[in-house]
Scaffold this active site. Structure first.
Site, PDB file in Angstrom:
ATOM      1  N   ASP A 189     -12.035  43.562  15.498  1.00  0.00           N
ATOM      2  CA  ASP A 189     -12.721  42.089  15.672  1.00  0.00           C
ATOM      3  C   ASP A 189     -13.950  42.281  14.945  1.00  0.00           C
ATOM      4  OD1 ASP A 189     -12.846  39.431  16.552  1.00  0.00           O
ATOM      5  OD2 ASP A 189     -13.681  40.119  18.518  1.00  0.00           O
ATOM      6  N   ASN A 235     -33.675   8.356  -1.390  1.00  0.00           N
ATOM      7  CA  ASN A 235     -35.074   7.811  -1.340  1.00  0.00           C
ATOM      8  C   ASN A 235     -35.808   8.138   0.099  1.00  0.00           C
ATOM      9  OD1 ASN A 235     -33.572   6.329   0.283  1.00  0.00           O
ATOM     10  ND2 ASN A 235     -34.364   4.246  -0.535  1.00  0.00           N
ATOM     11  N   GLU A 249      -5.249   9.774 -10.014  1.00  0.00           N
ATOM     12  CA  GLU A 249      -5.750   8.794  -9.069  1.00  0.00           C
ATOM     13  C   GLU A 249      -7.111   9.158  -8.353  1.00  0.00           C
ATOM     14  OE1 GLU A 249      -1.358   7.374  -7.138  1.00  0.00           O
ATOM     15  OE2 GLU A 249      -2.064   9.121  -6.594  1.00  0.00           O
TER      16      GLU A 249
END
EC number: 2.7.11.1
Length: 538
Positions: A188, A418, A461
């Site tokens: 792990d 901004n 597309e």
């Protein structure tokens, strides 16, 4: 099996590892899962149940004083712990025997203690000081690590130089080497399971949590699916693996150190599993063009899908990139790490465009709700939101993000940069945060992109749809979108892939923590049945 870090963890995170342990495949030589608990694994903390074979003692309080709580999990609580005689501080994980409901739960605790005792003293492995057991609890007194997780330092620092990444990788692989030399497979390895001893830059890195670790003999193979999905080797999914899996996991960590995201990423568990099986490592996107060839070579060799030809820990340590790590570039690789760990900021331009399309198709009620929220946040009534306005509004939505994440979210939503949000920018971020998009909305957005009604969003597309979003129709961005969303790698985006992108975030760290071991095990069986992965044992 637990975190000895001084940083408090949530109950969900702290309990995750123990829940995984409860679902392990039953040992044929012990009591089966579907039988009533025996005396060996008494379910309700039955008096007389002994978990440890050789506890240090029964009375923890005779030598140690428990302090404040450091973390809490399903099976117990970790406390700050002080040795009365010396004043030395430790972490004490107190595991309630009442919550060890199956023999497997008992064996998990027992094996973790035995492995930690078995491992020799090592500067990069957390040490077990003592293991007490009384009538109600098992108390594990461990070295206290207060420097936080490796992962958190990656995020805080924002990037790693190759030299820094090499130093961390060397430490991790030296831990793997030590484990393997002593017949232990960690199983792990991930950034969350490495903690710093203290907050100093020079702090040693420590491997923790041996709750999924196991003893192994040379040539022995294992079939149980354990670990965390993004760090899981392909042979684990094939249910036939050995200690080579630790080198693979270390290779995944190295990849993350250098670029900020896992090499095998998808927004579904099935997508993650398929990416792992394909084992195609991407070295095209930033910052990889600036990474040295020796670094990329080591990543490739550690992420070799064939465990028989994958480098061993010893071979990794002899690789030129690690062997000559002090000669590696000390130039920052950019801000890729921070940028890619930010959920909304990492949302690709296709998703942002789709959110705009969805916003245009909101019902009157949904639109009114968002407009009402915007008006309430807009305390100055000028049609713009400052960061403070935005923060207060997000809190009202029930989302308790830290200020740093909110700033990232606002920066990503602030398309014209901004420093404030107008209404249109706010609509897109609101849809994301509140997950307003339903299947009908997603279908409408997909149809907007699928101009020829083929059932797919194709590259042309995509280019046409994003012509206003991308300066000069940047091919790198188009290709990046395809790579991110096209999980089956057929060069186009299906509705299912599009829907997954829209419904899920891109916070892979959170996904890793919420991993369900049982689901991934079931997924492995499903992929074997449909032929996505073979039953070969290499």
């Amino acid at each position: 099996m637990g975190n000895c870090c001084g940083t408090p963890a949530t109950a969900e995170e702290g309990g995750k590892r123990r829940r995984r342990g409860k679902q392990k495949k039953a040992n044929p030589f012990t009591v089966a899962y579907n039988r009533a608990p025996s005396s060996a694994g008494a379910a309700a903390g039955r008096p007389g149940l002994m978990v440890l074979r050789d506890p240090t003692g029964r009375d923890l309080g005779a030598r140690y004083e428990l302090g404040g709580e450091l973390g809490r999990g399903e099976f117990g609580i970790t406390y700050l712990c002080t040795e009365a005689e010396t004043g030395d501080r430790y972490a004490c994980k107190s595991i309630s025997k009442r919550k060890l409901r199956t023999p497997v739960d008992v064996e998990d605790v027992r094996r973790e203690v035995e492995i930690m005792r078995h491992m020799p003293s090592h500067p990069n492995i957390v040490s077990l000081r003592a293991a007490y057991e009384d009538e109600d609890n098992v108390h594990l007194v461990m070295e206290l690590c207060e420097g936080g997780e490796l992962f958190d330092r990656i995020v805080a620092r924002g990037h790693y130089t190759e030299r820094a990444a090499a130093a961390v990788t060397r430490t991790i692989v030296e831990v793997v080497q030590m484990c393997h030399r002593h017949g232990v497979m960690h199983r792990d390895l991930k950034p969350e399971n490495f903690l710093y001893a203290n907050k100093k830059d020079s702090s040693p890195l420590k491997a923790i949590d041996f709750g999924l670790s196991v003893f192994f003999r040379p040539g022995e193979r294992f079939t149980e699916i354990v670990g965390s999905p993004y760090y899981m080797a392909p042979e684990v999914l094939k249910r036939h693996y050995g200690p080579e899996v630790d080198v693979w996991s270390a290779g995944v960590i190295l990849y993350i150190l250098l670029c900020g995201v896992p090499p095998f990423w998808a927004e579904t568990e099935q997508g993650v599993a398929q990416a792992i099986i394909r084992s195609v490592v991407d070295f095209k996107r930033e910052p990889w063009p600036r990474v040295s060839e020796p670094a990329k070579d080591l990543v490739k060799r550690m992420l070799d899908p064939n465990p028989m030809t994958r480098l061993t820990a010893e071979q990794v340590l002899e690789h030129p990139w690690l062997h000559d790590s002090k000669k590696m570039p000390d130039i920052p690789l950019g801000d890729a790490v921070r940028a890619r760990l930010q959920q909304f900021a990492a949302m690709n331009k296709l998703k942002k465009k789709a959110l705009k399309v969805i916003a245009e198709h909101l019902s009157a009620e949904e639109a009114a709700d968002i407009k009402d929220m915007f008006d309430k946040m807009d305390v100055s009534k000028n049609g713009q939101l400052t960061f403070e306005d935005f923060k207060a509004g997000i809190r009202k939505l029930g989302n308790q993000m830290p200020d740093s994440d909110l700033k990232i979210l606002m920066d990503a939503a602030d398309i014209d940069k901004n420093g404030i949000l107008d209404y249109q920018e706010f609509v897109a971020v609101s849809i994301h945060v509140r997950k307003i998009g339903n299947d009908e909305h997603i279908q409408k957005a997909f149809s907007y992109f699928d101009q020829n009604k083929s059932g797919y969003i194709e590259i042309e597309e995509l280019r046409e749809a994003l012509v206003d979003e991308i300066d000069g129709n940047d091919e790198d961005i188009i290709n990046s979108i395809i790579r991110d969303v096209d999980t089956d790698k057929d060069g186009k985006i299906s509705y299912d892939e599009f829907a997954v992108m829209m419904k899920a975030g891109t916070d892979w760290r959170k996904a890793s923590r919420q991993y369900s071991r049982q689901r991934f095990s079931n997924l492995s069986l499903k992929l074997q049945k449909d032929g996505s992965i073979s039953d070969d044992t290499q």
